[in-house]
Scaffold this motif. Structure first.
Motif, mmCIF file in Angstrom:
data_model
loop_
_atom_site.group_PDB
_atom_site.id
_atom_site.type_symbol
_atom_site.label_atom_id
_atom_site.label_comp_id
_atom_site.label_asym_id
_atom_site.label_seq_id
_atom_site.Cartn_x
_atom_site.Cartn_y
_atom_site.Cartn_z
ATOM 1 N N LEU A 16 8.835 2.475 -15.460
ATOM 2 C CA LEU A 16 9.277 2.410 -13.816
ATOM 3 C C LEU A 16 7.801 3.234 -13.092
ATOM 4 O O LEU A 16 7.935 2.634 -11.991
ATOM 5 C CB LEU A 16 10.365 3.200 -13.319
ATOM 6 N N LEU A 17 7.484 4.009 -13.624
ATOM 7 C CA LEU A 17 6.250 4.640 -12.959
ATOM 8 C C LEU A 17 4.726 3.977 -13.129
ATOM 9 O O LEU A 17 3.938 4.406 -12.590
ATOM 10 C CB LEU A 17 6.059 6.173 -13.172
ATOM 11 N N ARG A 18 4.667 3.087 -14.171
ATOM 12 C CA ARG A 18 3.497 2.493 -14.137
ATOM 13 C C ARG A 18 2.844 1.671 -13.216
ATOM 14 O O ARG A 18 3.999 1.090 -12.284
ATOM 15 C CB ARG A 18 3.261 1.963 -15.838
ATOM 16 N N PRO A 19 1.908 1.495 -12.876
ATOM 17 C CA PRO A 19 1.253 0.400 -11.899
ATOM 18 C C PRO A 19 1.876 -0.955 -11.969
ATOM 19 O O PRO A 19 1.908 -1.583 -13.220
ATOM 20 C CB PRO A 19 -0.085 0.587 -11.899
ATOM 21 N N GLU A 20 2.222 -1.677 -10.944
ATOM 22 C CA GLU A 20 2.635 -3.014 -11.154
ATOM 23 C C GLU A 20 1.414 -4.144 -11.118
ATOM 24 O O GLU A 20 0.502 -3.900 -10.530
ATOM 25 C CB GLU A 20 3.541 -3.301 -9.818
ATOM 26 N N ILE A 21 1.647 -5.002 -11.942
ATOM 27 C CA ILE A 21 0.478 -6.217 -12.075
ATOM 28 C C ILE A 21 1.308 -7.355 -11.614
ATOM 29 O O ILE A 21 2.445 -7.688 -12.203
ATOM 30 C CB ILE A 21 0.156 -6.276 -13.555
ATOM 31 N N PRO A 22 0.613 -8.292 -10.720
ATOM 32 C CA PRO A 22 1.273 -9.733 -10.462
ATOM 33 C C PRO A 22 1.490 -10.340 -11.639
ATOM 34 O O PRO A 22 0.457 -10.555 -12.334
ATOM 35 C CB PRO A 22 0.160 -10.056 -9.475
ATOM 36 N N ARG A 23 2.713 -11.049 -11.739
ATOM 37 C CA ARG A 23 2.978 -11.651 -13.075
ATOM 38 C C ARG A 23 3.381 -13.003 -12.596
ATOM 39 O O ARG A 23 3.456 -13.843 -13.655
ATOM 40 C CB ARG A 23 3.869 -11.013 -13.782
ATOM 41 N N ARG A 24 3.554 -13.469 -11.366
ATOM 42 C CA ARG A 24 4.283 -14.766 -11.168
ATOM 43 C C ARG A 24 2.950 -15.807 -10.502
ATOM 44 O O ARG A 24 2.120 -15.551 -9.666
ATOM 45 C CB ARG A 24 5.344 -14.638 -10.268
ATOM 46 N N ALA A 25 3.477 -16.947 -10.709
ATOM 47 C CA ALA A 25 2.467 -18.110 -9.858
ATOM 48 C C ALA A 25 2.578 -17.788 -8.372
ATOM 49 O O ALA A 25 1.285 -17.706 -7.822
ATOM 50 C CB ALA A 25 2.943 -19.529 -10.144
ATOM 51 N N SER A 26 3.437 -17.495 -7.849
ATOM 52 C CA SER A 26 3.550 -17.009 -6.249
ATOM 53 C C SER A 26 2.475 -15.871 -6.144
ATOM 54 O O SER A 26 1.810 -15.697 -5.075
ATOM 55 C CB SER A 26 4.811 -16.669 -5.919
ATOM 56 N N ASP A 27 2.381 -14.955 -6.904
ATOM 57 C CA ASP A 27 1.643 -13.754 -6.897
ATOM 58 C C ASP A 27 0.125 -14.341 -6.957
ATOM 59 O O ASP A 27 -0.837 -13.678 -6.228
ATOM 60 C CB ASP A 27 1.827 -12.804 -7.991
ATOM 61 N N ARG A 28 -0.111 -15.079 -7.837
ATOM 62 C CA ARG A 28 -1.546 -15.625 -7.797
ATOM 63 C C ARG A 28 -1.744 -16.371 -6.531
ATOM 64 O O ARG A 28 -3.016 -16.315 -6.034
ATOM 65 C CB ARG A 28 -1.774 -16.374 -9.227
ATOM 66 N N PHE A 29 -0.846 -17.095 -6.192
ATOM 67 C CA PHE A 29 -1.069 -18.040 -4.902
ATOM 68 C C PHE A 29 -1.457 -17.123 -3.862
ATOM 69 O O PHE A 29 -2.357 -17.108 -3.117
ATOM 70 C CB PHE A 29 0.335 -18.759 -4.512
ATOM 71 N N TYR A 30 -0.875 -15.838 -3.625
ATOM 72 C CA TYR A 30 -1.056 -15.046 -2.590
ATOM 73 C C TYR A 30 -1.982 -14.281 -2.615
ATOM 74 O O TYR A 30 -2.568 -13.644 -1.606
ATOM 75 C CB TYR A 30 0.427 -14.207 -2.188
ATOM 76 N N SER A 31 -2.778 -14.139 -3.762
ATOM 77 C CA SER A 31 -3.795 -13.296 -3.943
ATOM 78 C C SER A 31 -5.218 -14.157 -3.890
ATOM 79 O O SER A 31 -6.246 -13.809 -3.984
ATOM 80 C CB SER A 31 -3.975 -12.765 -5.177
ATOM 81 N N GLY A 32 -4.806 -15.328 -3.217
ATOM 82 C CA GLY A 32 -6.124 -16.074 -2.995
ATOM 83 C C GLY A 32 -6.342 -17.228 -3.593
ATOM 84 O O GLY A 32 -7.157 -17.992 -3.262
ATOM 85 N N LEU A 33 -5.752 -17.502 -4.824
ATOM 86 C CA LEU A 33 -6.043 -18.702 -5.656
ATOM 87 C C LEU A 33 -5.234 -19.914 -5.230
ATOM 88 O O LEU A 33 -4.454 -19.793 -4.331
ATOM 89 C CB LEU A 33 -5.496 -18.447 -7.142
ATOM 90 N N SER A 34 -5.866 -21.313 -5.249
ATOM 91 C CA SER A 34 -5.486 -22.164 -5.017
ATOM 92 C C SER A 34 -3.791 -22.622 -5.414
ATOM 93 O O SER A 34 -3.656 -22.449 -6.539
ATOM 94 C CB SER A 34 -6.347 -23.284 -5.198
ATOM 95 N N ALA A 35 -3.109 -22.888 -4.529
ATOM 96 C CA ALA A 35 -1.686 -23.331 -5.043
ATOM 97 C C ALA A 35 -1.742 -24.770 -5.786
ATOM 98 O O ALA A 35 -0.732 -24.846 -6.652
ATOM 99 C CB ALA A 35 -0.693 -23.679 -3.494
ATOM 100 N N ALA A 36 -2.695 -25.543 -5.440
ATOM 101 C CA ALA A 36 -2.644 -26.812 -6.026
ATOM 102 C C ALA A 36 -3.092 -26.668 -7.576
ATOM 103 O O ALA A 36 -2.431 -27.487 -8.305
ATOM 104 C CB ALA A 36 -3.604 -27.967 -5.526
ATOM 105 N N THR A 37 -3.940 -25.707 -7.968
ATOM 106 C CA THR A 37 -4.161 -25.779 -9.253
ATOM 107 C C THR A 37 -3.500 -24.642 -10.174
ATOM 108 O O THR A 37 -3.324 -24.502 -11.399
ATOM 109 C CB THR A 37 -5.629 -25.175 -9.651
#
Length: 161
Positions: A120-141
């Protein structure tokens, strides 16, 4: 209900985590979150009001008919206590809660409060397609091609293997 929600009327991830923690306490103990008692101030007794962050107090009130394994019940009690922490900033996110539940559901898991707290205390890492999308990667790819692929991505194995 969550104290912050009662004060503000706003639902947050922290207030939802609090609600989930209360559900865990109900499952572990078989007790409702409030009991109508006319002789109590306000007419209600709150069975979980005096836990003071103590898993031992939850263990004393375990539902004996549920036959909870001790290690699992203690670990679930710790998760519940984290979820109902009086400070909303100390409550786990739902990403962490889901990871903990997945970990606990694995047949090879040896439940322990210490391992749960580390998780519970370790840092979170984005793991979902939506996380990649919202971090600036292209939704199409980056988006999955099918609902099944999306489910696999969202429900990917946790990093605790």
């Amino acid at each position: 209900a969550c104290p912050e929600y009662l004060r503000s009327g706003v639902v947050t991830e922290g207030s939802e985590a609090h609600s989930f923690g209360m559900v865990l306490l109900e499952l572990l103990t078989g007790l409702p979150p409030a009991i109508v008692r006319p002789n109590f101030p306000g007419g209600l007794e709150y069975p979980f009001e005096h836990l003071e962050g103590s898993a031992d107090k939850i263990m004393e009130r375990l539902d004996s008919t549920a036959v909870w394994p001790e290690a699992l019940s203690r670990t679930m009690a710790e998760l519940a206590l984290r979820c109902i922490d009086p400070n909303p900033d100390n409550r786990p996110t739902f990403v962490r809660i889901v990871e903990a539940l997945r970990w606990l559901s694995r047949p090879d898991t040896e439940p322990s409060p210490e391992a749960l707290l580390n998780m519970l205390l370790r840092p979170e890492i984005p793991r979902r397609a939506s996380d990649r999308f919202y971090s600036g990667l292209s939704a199409a790819t980056e988006q999955p091609d099918t609902p099944e692929a999306a489910s696999r991505d969202v429900l990917a194995d946790t990093p605790f293997e």
